[in-house]
Design a protein around this motif. Structure first.
Motif, PDB file in Angstrom:
ATOM      1  N   LEU B  13       0.827  -1.205   0.000  1.00  0.00           N
ATOM      2  CA  LEU B  13       0.000   0.000   0.000  1.00  0.00           C
ATOM      3  C   LEU B  13       0.866   1.262   0.000  1.00  0.00           C
ATOM      4  N   ASP B  14       2.063   1.134   0.573  1.00  0.00           N
ATOM      5  CA  ASP B  14       2.919   2.322   0.680  1.00  0.00           C
ATOM      6  C   ASP B  14       3.573   2.699  -0.639  1.00  0.00           C
ATOM      7  N   GLU B  15       3.575   1.779  -1.591  1.00  0.00           N
ATOM      8  CA  GLU B  15       4.238   2.108  -2.858  1.00  0.00           C
ATOM      9  C   GLU B  15       3.412   3.092  -3.689  1.00  0.00           C
ATOM     10  N   ILE B  16       2.149   3.292  -3.311  1.00  0.00           N
ATOM     11  CA  ILE B  16       1.326   4.262  -4.030  1.00  0.00           C
ATOM     12  C   ILE B  16       1.581   5.658  -3.470  1.00  0.00           C
ATOM     13  N   GLU B  17       2.035   6.566  -4.335  1.00  0.00           N
ATOM     14  CA  GLU B  17       2.328   7.902  -3.852  1.00  0.00           C
ATOM     15  C   GLU B  17       1.029   8.657  -3.581  1.00  0.00           C
ATOM     16  N   MET B  18       0.863   9.101  -2.328  1.00  0.00           N
ATOM     17  CA  MET B  18      -0.385   9.780  -1.953  1.00  0.00           C
ATOM     18  C   MET B  18      -0.474  11.145  -2.651  1.00  0.00           C
ATOM     19  N   ASP B  19      -1.675  11.475  -3.057  1.00  0.00           N
ATOM     20  CA  ASP B  19      -1.930  12.831  -3.527  1.00  0.00           C
ATOM     21  C   ASP B  19      -1.848  13.748  -2.306  1.00  0.00           C
ATOM     22  N   PRO B  20      -0.986  14.780  -2.353  1.00  0.00           N
ATOM     23  CA  PRO B  20      -0.837  15.631  -1.156  1.00  0.00           C
ATOM     24  C   PRO B  20      -2.155  16.234  -0.686  1.00  0.00           C
ATOM     25  N   ARG B  21      -3.100  16.447  -1.613  1.00  0.00           N
ATOM     26  CA  ARG B  21      -4.389  17.009  -1.196  1.00  0.00           C
ATOM     27  C   ARG B  21      -5.131  16.059  -0.264  1.00  0.00           C
ATOM     28  N   PHE B  22      -4.974  14.760  -0.517  1.00  0.00           N
ATOM     29  CA  PHE B  22      -5.684  13.791   0.328  1.00  0.00           C
ATOM     30  C   PHE B  22      -5.117  13.758   1.740  1.00  0.00           C
TER      31      PHE B  22
END
Lengths: 501, 107
Positions: B13-22
């Motif tokens: 799950l951590d390999e997905i870069e979070m959208d900073p807005r989220f």
């Protein structure tokens, strides 16, 4: 009945209400004109989410007036009258509903809804939970059946009030209540409903403030009013009529779990930008504060005017007849009508969007073109209004069961699967399905007293606990959700081409 | 992205870069929850402490029983807090991805 009405008062009430009704018809026709200009391929977008261009006042009212129904105008003050200030205290938990709905999920839903082009509340679940058939069908049925029966209950309440205040027939009241919603919702879609909601919100506010001020001036010094009420029934004035635990559970129900209700969360699909959303929070909070404070409190003060009312729900109309001049009492009737119609309007749009987008387009006829969809949208919205109307003429007993569980059942079923789905990547469709079913079943068992599981609290609390436990544990025990979905719902980058197919 | 990769469940799950807005959305959600819970606790504690005892012996402020007066004051204060937070703490952000992410989206 708490009040007697002379013929001349009735005429004044009818005239005021007729003016309100004309206003509604004008709004419906105006919205139809706007919708007629909409291009066919944009029609469904415009009909259900206003093309995501709704401004602050509209969105504020969609949450505030959409969630404040006959409950805030009749049932709530009625409980303020019979249970007393401890209920009014619980009612105060709802004043920040705009803040909690938008603050909990508003922005994230705003972004994701644009990515997946969500048009209905159920769309959010379908997208996040891997188009799982069970979740889709469960959500469609729950939304349509519970909201449908809730709408019927609102119409019945409204038509009865119309009957008692104007002396005209129940059926005519029903035609005016249901017919107007039909005009605005079926012709104008969410835009028609939204325009009407702003109008209704203003009427509600004016009537509430007039009622509150004139009640206080009619009653005179409050200290002696309270002393008099205490001499009639001291339990009305102390918070201890309810245990602190029960009070706390009511604050959970009316303060925190609004996003589980489709008609509350719907507005997060429609607002234009974050600036208007923030304005909508501030306006909404102020409006709901005024309505709640004035109405439920007035209801509890009613004890001093009518010590033994047979039907507590009649307290606001009774006070209105006593302290207001007849044409203003008619405005109160219009205010109640506004509260009912604004809630029903948004519910009709949700039921229709759930049917058209989630049942018809995804399951029955995926190949429907935009012309066909436009037709189905209008026809099913009209059909829904007609079905509700027929059920309201003589509500079947089975409906009572659904009405009793509608709000609590929906809140218990959808709250955690929505909130966790939005903020916890690990939530998957198995956990969500378990949480929805578990929450709803627990609520019905607890609230219906089939099992003694509520532990002296509102059954929503234990249902939410069960739902949380199931959603988390079943999600952890089963595989992760698909990578593409998590990218759409959390990622900076996501597979656009999969979505456009 | 291929269909198989879309439906992949064996990934971190951590390999997905979070959208900073989220990330901002999540912070705001916690803040909103926190405020509502504090409002809940303050109101209930004030009501049940100040409102204890026999109603016949209640004291009054401006014609209202003291505990009820306190609840109205608390509600008005929190309304101010909520408006302050909405105006100055909640962040404005772009809702559509079109502008910054278009060329970066995974092909």
């Amino acid at each position: 009945m708490g009040y007697e009405i002379s013929a001349s008062s009735r005429t004044a009430i009818i005239i005021t209400f007729a003016i309100y009704t004309l206003g509604m018809i004008a709004i419906g026709l105006y919205s139809k004109k706007t919708m007629d200009k909409t291009a066919v391929d944009k029609y469904v977008d415009e009909f259900y989410t206003g093309g995501r261009g709704m401004g602050a006042i509209v969105v504020a009212m969609m949450v505030a007036a959409g969630l404040c129904s006959a409950g805030t105008f009749l049932g709530g003050p009625g409980l303020g009258y019979s249970v007393g200030l401890t209920w009014v205290l619980a009612g105060f938990s709802q004043i920040f509903m705009n803040f909690t709905v938008f603050g909990e999920i508003g922005k994230k839903v705003g972004i994701v809804a644009r990515r997946i082009n969500a048009q209905s509340y159920v769309d959010l679940f379908v997208s996040r939970y891997n188009s799982n058939k069970f979740i889709g069908v469960f959500a469609i049925l729950a939304v349509m059946m519970f909201l449908g029966s809730y709408v019927v209950a609102q119409f019945v309440g409204g038509a009865r009030l119309f009957e008692s205040m104007t002396g005209l027939s129940y059926t005519l009241g029903l035609v005016l209540f249901a017919g107007l919603v039909l005009v605005t919702a079926a012709l104008g879609g969410i835009k028609g409903v939204a325009a009407a909601i702003v109008f209704q919100g203003i009427i509600m506010t004016v009537s509430v403030i007039m009622l509150f001020i004139l009640t206080l001036s009619h009653l005179g010094p409050l200290t002696s009013v309270y002393k008099e009420i205490i001499s009639i029934d001291p339990s009305v004035v102390t918070p201890w009529t309810w245990s602190p635990m029960y009070q706390f559970s009511m604050w959970i129900v009316y303060g925190l779990v609004w996003i589980g209700l489709p008609h509350g969360a719907m507005a997060t699909l429609t607002y234009k930008d974050t600036k208007s959303m923030h304005k909508a929070i501030i306006m909404g909070v102020l409006f709901v504060l005024v309505w709640t404070l004035a109405l439920i409190w007035t209801g509890s003060l009613g004890r001093a005017m009518f010590p033994d009312l047979e039907v507590p729900d009649q307290i606001i109309p009774s006070i209105a007849m006593k302290v207001l001049p007849p044409w203003l009492a008619g405005l109160t009737l219009a205010g109640v009508a506004g509260a009912i119609q604004s809630t029903v309007g948004s519910m009709v749009i949700i039921i229709s969007s759930t049917f058209v987008k989630n049942a018809y387009q995804s399951m029955i006829n995926p190949k429907a073109d935009s012309k066909k969809l436009k037709k189905v949208t209008v026809m099913s919205t009209v059909a829904i209004c007609i079905a509700i109307f027929i059920l309201s003429i003589n509500p079947p007993n089975a409906l009572q069961f659904m009405i009793t569980f509608a709000v609590g059942g929906l809140g218990s079923a959808f709250f955690w699967p929505l909130l966790l789905g939005i903020y916890w990547k690990r939530t998957n469709e198995y956990g969500a399905a378990a949480g929805m079913v578990g929450g709803m079943v627990t609520y019905i068992l607890g609230a219906g007293n089939y099992l003694p599981i509520a532990m002296g609290m509102n059954a929503v609390v234990v249902a939410l606990f069960v739902s949380l436990l199931l959603t988390v544990s079943i999600s952890l025990a089963t595989p992760k959700p698909p990578k593409g979905i998590i990218m759409i719902w959390f990622g900076k980058y996501y597979p656009k081409e999969v979505l456009s197919k | 992205m291929k269909k198989e990769e879309f439906y992949e469940t064996n990934y971190s799950l951590d390999e997905i870069e979070m959208d900073p807005r989220f990330i901002i959305c999540e912070k705001e959600m916690k803040l909103v929850f926190g405020v509502q819970i504090i409002f809940t606790l303050v109101s209930i504690i004030a009501a049940y402490l100040l409102g204890s005892g026999d109603p016949n012996n209640y004291s009054y402020i401006l014609g209202l029983p003291t505990w009820w007066f306190a609840i109205i004051v608390i509600s008005v204060i929190f309304t101010g807090v909520v408006i302050y937070i909405t105006k100055f703490k909640l962040v404005d952000m772009e809702l559509s991805d079109e502008v910054e992410n278009d060329d970066l989206a995974v092909k």
